[in-house]
Design a protein around this motif. Structure first.
Motif, mmCIF file in Angstrom:
data_model
loop_
_atom_site.group_PDB
_atom_site.id
_atom_site.type_symbol
_atom_site.label_atom_id
_atom_site.label_comp_id
_atom_site.label_asym_id
_atom_site.label_seq_id
_atom_site.Cartn_x
_atom_site.Cartn_y
_atom_site.Cartn_z
ATOM 1 N N GLU A 54 0.824 -1.211 0.000
ATOM 2 C CA GLU A 54 0.000 0.000 0.000
ATOM 3 C C GLU A 54 0.859 1.263 0.000
ATOM 4 O O GLU A 54 0.340 2.362 -0.188
ATOM 5 C CB GLU A 54 -0.916 0.029 1.234
ATOM 6 C CG GLU A 54 -1.925 -1.096 1.275
ATOM 7 C CD GLU A 54 -2.731 -1.097 2.571
ATOM 8 O OE1 GLU A 54 -2.974 -0.009 3.143
ATOM 9 O OE2 GLU A 54 -3.106 -2.198 3.014
ATOM 10 N N LEU A 55 2.158 1.099 0.229
ATOM 11 C CA LEU A 55 3.067 2.240 0.348
ATOM 12 C C LEU A 55 3.953 2.361 -0.890
ATOM 13 O O LEU A 55 4.336 1.354 -1.481
ATOM 14 C CB LEU A 55 3.925 2.085 1.601
ATOM 15 C CG LEU A 55 3.148 1.944 2.912
ATOM 16 C CD1 LEU A 55 4.091 1.592 4.052
ATOM 17 C CD2 LEU A 55 2.373 3.214 3.209
ATOM 18 N N ASP A 56 4.304 3.583 -1.250
ATOM 19 C CA ASP A 56 5.161 3.859 -2.393
ATOM 20 C C ASP A 56 6.601 4.017 -1.917
ATOM 21 O O ASP A 56 6.911 4.956 -1.182
ATOM 22 C CB ASP A 56 4.671 5.140 -3.073
ATOM 23 C CG ASP A 56 5.508 5.535 -4.275
ATOM 24 O OD1 ASP A 56 6.562 4.908 -4.532
ATOM 25 O OD2 ASP A 56 5.108 6.487 -4.961
ATOM 26 N N PRO A 57 7.503 3.114 -2.341
ATOM 27 C CA PRO A 57 8.898 3.173 -1.872
ATOM 28 C C PRO A 57 9.630 4.454 -2.270
ATOM 29 O O PRO A 57 10.644 4.796 -1.685
ATOM 30 C CB PRO A 57 9.562 1.962 -2.515
ATOM 31 C CG PRO A 57 8.480 1.130 -3.065
ATOM 32 C CD PRO A 57 7.265 1.981 -3.212
ATOM 33 N N GLN A 58 9.126 5.172 -3.280
ATOM 34 C CA GLN A 58 9.785 6.396 -3.747
ATOM 35 C C GLN A 58 9.223 7.650 -3.081
ATOM 36 O O GLN A 58 9.844 8.705 -3.133
ATOM 37 C CB GLN A 58 9.623 6.537 -5.265
ATOM 38 C CG GLN A 58 10.112 5.344 -6.052
ATOM 39 C CD GLN A 58 11.560 4.999 -5.761
ATOM 40 O OE1 GLN A 58 12.423 5.867 -5.713
ATOM 41 N NE2 GLN A 58 11.843 3.728 -5.557
ATOM 42 N N GLN A 59 8.042 7.548 -2.476
ATOM 43 C CA GLN A 59 7.390 8.727 -1.910
ATOM 44 C C GLN A 59 8.075 9.186 -0.632
ATOM 45 O O GLN A 59 8.470 8.378 0.194
ATOM 46 C CB GLN A 59 5.923 8.415 -1.625
ATOM 47 C CG GLN A 59 5.133 9.637 -1.196
ATOM 48 C CD GLN A 59 3.648 9.362 -1.127
ATOM 49 O OE1 GLN A 59 3.229 8.225 -0.940
ATOM 50 N NE2 GLN A 59 2.848 10.392 -1.265
ATOM 51 N N GLU A 60 8.195 10.496 -0.488
ATOM 52 C CA GLU A 60 8.745 11.047 0.736
ATOM 53 C C GLU A 60 7.752 10.816 1.865
ATOM 54 O O GLU A 60 6.571 11.109 1.741
ATOM 55 C CB GLU A 60 9.021 12.538 0.559
ATOM 56 C CG GLU A 60 9.825 13.091 1.679
ATOM 57 C CD GLU A 60 10.529 14.382 1.298
ATOM 58 O OE1 GLU A 60 11.210 14.911 2.180
ATOM 59 O OE2 GLU A 60 10.389 14.839 0.160
ATOM 60 N N MET A 61 8.246 10.262 2.977
ATOM 61 C CA MET A 61 7.374 9.799 4.043
ATOM 62 C C MET A 61 7.946 10.170 5.403
ATOM 63 O O MET A 61 9.143 10.033 5.632
ATOM 64 C CB MET A 61 7.267 8.269 3.922
ATOM 65 C CG MET A 61 6.408 7.580 4.922
ATOM 66 S SD MET A 61 6.448 5.757 4.712
ATOM 67 C CE MET A 61 6.168 5.534 2.972
ATOM 68 N N VAL A 62 7.054 10.608 6.302
ATOM 69 C CA VAL A 62 7.422 10.812 7.701
ATOM 70 C C VAL A 62 6.585 9.849 8.519
ATOM 71 O O VAL A 62 5.364 9.775 8.354
ATOM 72 C CB VAL A 62 7.193 12.265 8.166
ATOM 73 C CG1 VAL A 62 7.493 12.412 9.651
ATOM 74 C CG2 VAL A 62 8.057 13.225 7.354
ATOM 75 N N VAL A 63 7.250 9.087 9.393
ATOM 76 C CA VAL A 63 6.580 8.063 10.193
ATOM 77 C C VAL A 63 6.376 8.597 11.607
ATOM 78 O O VAL A 63 7.281 9.200 12.193
ATOM 79 C CB VAL A 63 7.384 6.743 10.190
ATOM 80 C CG1 VAL A 63 6.614 5.650 10.908
ATOM 81 C CG2 VAL A 63 7.700 6.313 8.751
ATOM 82 N N ILE A 64 5.170 8.353 12.144
ATOM 83 C CA ILE A 64 4.725 8.946 13.403
ATOM 84 C C ILE A 64 4.261 7.858 14.365
ATOM 85 O O ILE A 64 3.584 6.907 13.953
ATOM 86 C CB ILE A 64 3.520 9.885 13.133
ATOM 87 C CG1 ILE A 64 3.898 10.958 12.115
ATOM 88 C CG2 ILE A 64 2.969 10.486 14.420
ATOM 89 C CD1 ILE A 64 2.700 11.576 11.429
ATOM 90 N N CYS A 65 4.600 8.024 15.654
ATOM 91 C CA CYS A 65 3.998 7.201 16.712
ATOM 92 C C CYS A 65 3.793 8.099 17.928
ATOM 93 O O CYS A 65 3.692 9.310 17.788
ATOM 94 C CB CYS A 65 4.823 5.956 17.017
ATOM 95 S SG CYS A 65 6.381 6.276 17.856
ATOM 96 N N HIS A 66 3.747 7.524 19.116
ATOM 97 C CA HIS A 66 3.477 8.319 20.312
ATOM 98 C C HIS A 66 4.692 9.154 20.720
ATOM 99 O O HIS A 66 4.600 10.359 20.883
ATOM 100 C CB HIS A 66 3.035 7.397 21.452
ATOM 101 C CG HIS A 66 2.546 8.134 22.666
ATOM 102 N ND1 HIS A 66 2.403 7.530 23.880
ATOM 103 C CD2 HIS A 66 2.169 9.427 22.852
ATOM 104 C CE1 HIS A 66 1.955 8.426 24.763
ATOM 105 N NE2 HIS A 66 1.807 9.582 24.167
ATOM 106 N N HIS A 67 5.853 8.498 20.889
ATOM 107 C CA HIS A 67 7.065 9.212 21.320
ATOM 108 C C HIS A 67 8.251 9.052 20.373
ATOM 109 O O HIS A 67 9.305 9.614 20.619
ATOM 110 C CB HIS A 67 7.487 8.751 22.725
ATOM 111 C CG HIS A 67 6.604 9.273 23.804
ATOM 112 N ND1 HIS A 67 5.851 8.445 24.605
ATOM 113 C CD2 HIS A 67 6.327 10.532 24.212
ATOM 114 C CE1 HIS A 67 5.160 9.171 25.461
ATOM 115 N NE2 HIS A 67 5.425 10.446 25.243
ATOM 116 N N GLY A 68 8.116 8.250 19.314
ATOM 117 C CA GLY A 68 9.198 8.105 18.339
ATOM 118 C C GLY A 68 9.892 6.761 18.334
ATOM 119 O O GLY A 68 10.792 6.538 17.531
ATOM 120 N N VAL A 69 9.493 5.840 19.218
ATOM 121 C CA VAL A 69 10.160 4.530 19.286
ATOM 122 C C VAL A 69 9.610 3.581 18.221
ATOM 123 O O VAL A 69 10.364 3.028 17.419
ATOM 124 C CB VAL A 69 10.027 3.922 20.702
ATOM 125 C CG1 VAL A 69 10.652 2.544 20.750
ATOM 126 C CG2 VAL A 69 10.683 4.841 21.723
#
Length: 107
Positions: A54-69
């Protein structure tokens, strides 16, 4: 291997300047419903391997969670899977709430 990091304030600027930036939230659905960044997409960390297509390997992406772990773990997995433009939100949604948008609840 080091993962690129982006601060909450840097992310806020990037969202304003880069409308195609993809925000991937890897928290659990109940966390996402409680607090999230507008236009982010939820794929819980444990579902990433089965939903990689479902994700594009070329797309610029920022990954988010609660505190960054969890998002850091997701970034490492994505980079090992061939994704080339992945960054981790340092401090997660908690930093976003305290530094950028206090209308997002903290927990």
């Amino acid at each position: 291997m080091s993962i690129k990091q982006v601060s909450a304030t840097e992310l806020k600027t990037r969202i304003q300047n880069e409308p195609h930036l993809f925000l991937l939230d890897v928290r659990e659905p109940n966390e996402f419903q409680y607090a999230s960044i507008e236009n982010s997409v939820l794929i819980p960390l444990n579902q990433i391997p089965e939903r990689l297509s479902e994700l594009d390997p070329q797309q610029e992406m920022v990954v988010i969670c609660h505190h960054g772990v969890r998002s850091s773990q997701a970034c490492m997995y994505l980079v090992h899977s061939g994704f080339t433009n992945v960054s981790n939100l340092t401090g997660g949604i908690d930093a976003w709430s305290s530094d950028c948008d206090n209308s997002v609840p903290r927990y």
